[in-house]
Structures are given as structure tokens and as C-alpha cells.
Design an enzyme around this catalytic site. Structure first.
Site, PDB file in Angstrom:
ATOM      1  N   CYS A   1      -4.291   4.755   8.320  1.00  0.00           N
ATOM      2  CA  CYS A   1      -3.510   5.699   7.519  1.00  0.00           C
ATOM      3  C   CYS A   1      -2.935   6.837   8.338  1.00  0.00           C
ATOM      4  O   CYS A   1      -3.633   7.525   9.057  1.00  0.00           O
ATOM      5  CB  CYS A   1      -4.404   6.354   6.464  1.00  0.00           C
ATOM      6  SG  CYS A   1      -5.221   5.179   5.439  1.00  0.00           S
TER       7      CYS A   1
ATOM      8  N   CYS B   1       0.874  -1.181   0.000  1.00  0.00           N
ATOM      9  CA  CYS B   1       0.000   0.000   0.000  1.00  0.00           C
ATOM     10  C   CYS B   1       0.907   1.226   0.000  1.00  0.00           C
ATOM     11  O   CYS B   1       1.747   1.381   0.885  1.00  0.00           O
ATOM     12  CB  CYS B   1      -0.872  -0.034   1.246  1.00  0.00           C
ATOM     13  SG  CYS B   1      -1.820   1.474   1.502  1.00  0.00           S
TER      14      CYS B   1
HETATM   15  N1  SAH Z   1      -7.572   9.521  -0.460  1.00  0.00           N
HETATM   16  C1  SAH Z   1      -7.914   8.220  -0.922  1.00  0.00           C
HETATM   17  C2  SAH Z   1      -6.944   7.118  -0.538  1.00  0.00           C
HETATM   18  C3  SAH Z   1      -6.389   7.084   0.853  1.00  0.00           C
HETATM   19  S1  SAH Z   1      -7.359   6.483   2.177  1.00  0.00           S
HETATM   20  C4  SAH Z   1      -9.301   7.862  -0.493  1.00  0.00           C
HETATM   21  O1  SAH Z   1      -9.927   8.633   0.212  1.00  0.00           O
HETATM   22  O2  SAH Z   1      -9.813   6.842  -0.914  1.00  0.00           O
HETATM   23  C5  SAH Z   1      -7.641   4.786   1.902  1.00  0.00           C
HETATM   24  C6  SAH Z   1      -8.932   4.295   2.543  1.00  0.00           C
HETATM   25  O3  SAH Z   1      -8.832   4.235   3.983  1.00  0.00           O
HETATM   26  C7  SAH Z   1     -10.095   5.217   2.239  1.00  0.00           C
HETATM   27  O4  SAH Z   1     -11.234   4.465   1.943  1.00  0.00           O
HETATM   28  C8  SAH Z   1     -10.261   5.942   3.554  1.00  0.00           C
HETATM   29  O5  SAH Z   1     -11.532   6.502   3.651  1.00  0.00           O
HETATM   30  C9  SAH Z   1      -9.963   4.855   4.551  1.00  0.00           C
HETATM   31  N2  SAH Z   1      -9.642   5.309   5.900  1.00  0.00           N
HETATM   32  C10 SAH Z   1      -8.984   6.411   6.293  1.00  0.00           C
HETATM   33  N3  SAH Z   1      -8.922   6.476   7.634  1.00  0.00           N
HETATM   34  C11 SAH Z   1      -9.540   5.395   8.110  1.00  0.00           C
HETATM   35  C12 SAH Z   1      -9.800   4.900   9.412  1.00  0.00           C
HETATM   36  N4  SAH Z   1      -9.420   5.548  10.501  1.00  0.00           N
HETATM   37  N5  SAH Z   1     -10.479   3.732   9.495  1.00  0.00           N
HETATM   38  C13 SAH Z   1     -10.875   3.059   8.387  1.00  0.00           C
HETATM   39  N6  SAH Z   1     -10.659   3.476   7.156  1.00  0.00           N
HETATM   40  C14 SAH Z   1     -10.005   4.640   7.001  1.00  0.00           C
END
Ligand code: SAH
Length: 353
Positions: free
Chosen positions: A341, A113
Site C-alpha cells: 500500500c 483494490c
Molecule cells: N486502513 C485499512 C485498509 C487499508 S490497508 C486497514 O487497516 O485495514 C489493507 C491491509 O494491508 C491492512 O490489513 C494493512 O494492515 C495491510 N498492510 C499495510 N501495509 C502492509 C505491508 N507493508 N505489508 C503487509 N500488509 C500491509
């Protein structure tokens, strides 16, 4: 957008296509086959430096070192999950910017990732990556190097790549698409396009553009809510593009590429987990032939969301399936190592302050 792309000290050979590299090498007065050799060393053999490129004349290696230093990332930290062997890396770029990347082992192969930006400006409520805002875009070479360095460090062949780390790929569109082309090029690592996923929070013009790229990659849409009102509360991007516009763009992506879109849905206890949510989500997915990926939300220290328990997740999945949807639950890998993330980067940066 260019103001947030860094200036390197020389040409960035690792971000060049084969044709661009050939033009550059010819300009140096060298024959074209030297470009093929260098390209193979960088992208297939994953050489860390010019000194490893033993079939190049020493003078050429020295000239390249001076004119176009080869970019590699530097490992700053690594966490290994005791539960499932997931590895989370913190890498430093040339200017010291830090990004996170994750290595995961699945039955079908090894997956990485990658982050597409340093920080993020999308502001999603549940996400740790956005808390300090956007610092800058990553170059294609900087995204590639996350995959390459993990392959070097683990000694594993990487078969799958997801652009789901820190950053919004559609906010760094050109560099991300170039990264995909280099990563899937037959003269490089040659990862199958079908094994690459780009995840977006829902930037409609980006989705429309990607549909025209003639790529066979998977598009994932971070949906997380089924009404504009609720989505706006957790994702500021929803104020710019409605769910209706998103569905049109996803339908278009499916038509153009024949690839099923994935809806990512982070289940947040008490926020988006009702029966009505399940029914509306199944209906949206049905409309555009999407597959639903349920992700139990990862609690982030700075945020108040709580993780739903396993029973709630299964029951939500059940409701979706009763409504005819195609659903999987994301295996929560690396939960013991700041899995969500942006959390490792935040912790390290806080430690530095
Ligand atoms: N900006 C892009 C990719 C990065 S985030 C996007 O929004 O898709 C990758 C995935 O992880 C996204 O679906 C995001 O919403 C999710 N994500 C981010 N923080 C999270 C958390 N605390 N718990 C679960 N999923 C999360």
C-alpha cells in the site's frame, strides 16, 4: 471531517443515489426518466462524458456539462507485473490528489483494490500509506471511478472489490458506505455485496455502525497482533480500542449479518510469529467465527520490517490449523511492482519534489 472533503465546482452527480439524481433532474425541469438514462450511462455503461450519452437531448447535455461537470479520474502511471499480470494504477483526482488502485486477476474473476482516502492518519508502523499523513477523504464518485476506469482500461468485467488501498474506510464512513450502495445497485455495475470487502484497522464505532447497515459485505479486521501491548507498538489505533472491544464488535457484526469476519494478520518476522501468537490468534478467531488471512509483510523502504520466508509462513499456518483455525495465505500478487500500500504514490511524489 468535512474540512477534508473537497469542494467540487458543481453538484457531484456520480455520488448521487437514483432518488437524489431524479430530484436534481426534476429541478432542472426535466422528466424523471432522464435521470434513469443518466444513471445508467454513468454507472452501468461507464460513460466518461456527457457527449457519450447519445439518447439525451443536446441542450440537456450542454446544460449538464456547464452546471455539473462529470467527474472522472485520470491515469498518471501504471505498472504491470511480469510475474502475474497484476496492474497497479496511479490516478489523479480533479484537484491533483493522487491515489493508488490495483487490478488483480484470480481464477474466480477480476478484483480491484481501491483507496478510500488520500493518505491516512492511522499511523500503522508497517504501512507506507500513512507516512505523509492524511490529505483528505475521497468522495463516493472518486472511489467508484477507480473501479470504473480500471474496467474501461482493461476491458474486463470487475466481479470483486476490496477497500484495502490507501486510507481507513471507517474514517470516511459515509462516503464509503455510499460507494458500496452505488457499486452494488442493480441499475449500476451491480457487483454482488458478497464480493465486496471493507478492511479496517479496528475503529469500533465504525464496525458497530456497519453491522446495522443491512449489507452482505465482508468485514476484514487488520489484527496483526494478539495482545494489546504488542498491537499498540505497531498500530496506534490499539491505544483507543482494545482487542476485547474489537472481538465484541466482530461478534456483533457476525450476529447481525451472518457474515464471517476475516482477520488479517501480516506476519512480521521476529515480531508476531511465535507459537503462542498462533495459539492466541486461533482462539480469538474461534470466538467470533473468523477466517484468518495471513499476509507475509511487504517490506517498505522507510521501515525496517523484514518479510518472513515461505517456510515460516507455512509453519505459522500449520500451528493455526492445529489449533482449529480456518486459515488462508494471501497470494502475494504484484510483488515486483511496489505491491505494498502507498508505495507507488510515495515514489511518484518523491520524484516530483
Ligand atoms: N486502513 C485499512 C485498509 C487499508 S490497508 C486497514 O487497516 O485495514 C489493507 C491491509 O494491508 C491492512 O490489513 C494493512 O494492515 C495491510 N498492510 C499495510 N501495509 C502492509 C505491508 N507493508 N505489508 C503487509 N500488509 C500491509
Amino acid at each position: 471531517m468535512n474540512s477534508i472533503t473537497p469542494n467540487l465546482s458543481g453538484p457531484d452527480l456520480k455520488s448521487m443515489t437514483r432518488q437524489e439524481l431524479e430530484a436534481y433532474i426534476r429541478e432542472m425541469g426535466m422528466p424523471a426518466y432522464r435521470a434513469s438514462q443518466i444513471y445508467k450511462w454513468m454507472h452501468a455503461d461507464l460513460a466518461r462524458s456527457y457527449s457519450e450519452m447519445t439518447n439525451l437531448p443536446r441542450a440537456l447535455r450542454e446544460e449538464l456539462l456547464e452546471k455539473a461537470p462529470l467527474f472522472t479520474v485520470k491515469k498518471v502511471d501504471e505498472q504491470v507485473s511480469r510475474v502475474d499480470g497484476t496492474r497497479k494504477y496511479l490516478f489523479a483526482m480533479q484537484d491533483g490528489a493522487l491515489v493508488e488502485s490495483v487490478f488483480m486477476r484470480y481464477r474466480y474473476g477480476c478484483s480491484v483494490c481501491v483507496s478510500s482516502q488520500v493518505g491516512c492518519r492511522m499511523g500503522c508502523q508497517f504501512c507506507a500509506s500513512t507516512i505523509g499523513g492524511l490529505v483528505r477523504n475521497l468522495l463516493p464518485s472518486e472511489i467508484l471511478e477507480q473501479v470504473y476506469e480500471i474496467s474501461r482500461l482493461t476491458g474486463e468485467r470487475i466481479s470483486h472489490v476490496v477497500v484495502m488501498g490507501t486510507g481507513e474506510p471507517m474514517d470516511n464512513y459515509d462516503n464509503v458506505v455510499r460507494f458500496v450502495r452505488l457499486l452494488t445497485d442493480e441499475a449500476g455495475l451491480h457487483i454482488s455485496q458478497r464480493n465486496i470487502t471493507i478492511s479496517t484497522c479496528g475503529i469500533v464505532p465504525g464496525i458497530e455502525r456497519l453491522a446495522e447497515e443491512k449489507l452482505q459485505i465482508t468485514l476484514a479486521l487488520s489484527l496483526h497482533a494478539v495482545s494489546d501491548k504488542k498491537r499498540m507498538q505497531i498500530m496506534p489505533v490499539a491505544k483507543t480500542w482494545s482487542i476485547e472491544e474489537l472481538m465484541k464488535a466482530c461478534g456483533h457484526y457476525f450476529e447481525k449479518t451472518g457474515r464471517r469476519v476475516t482477520f488479517e494478520y501480516s506476519l512480521i518476522g521476529g515480531v508476531n510469529d511465535t507459537r503462542e501468537d498462533a495459539e492466541a490468534l486461533a482462539a480469538l478467531a474461534g470466538r467470533v467465527h473468523a477466517h484468518i488471512n495471513l499476509i507475509p509483510v511487504n517490506p517498505v523502504k522507510e521501515r525496517s520490517f523484514r518479510r518472513p520466508d515461505r517456510r515460516d509462513v507455512l509453519s505459522f499456518k500449520n500451528k493455526l490449523e492445529k489449533s482449529g483455525a480456518n486459515v488462508s495465505i494471501r497470494r502475494a500478487l504484484g510483488r515486483d511492482i511496489d505491491g505494498a500500500c502507498g508505495q507507488l504514490r510515495r515514489r511518484t511524489m518523491q520524484g516530483q519534489q
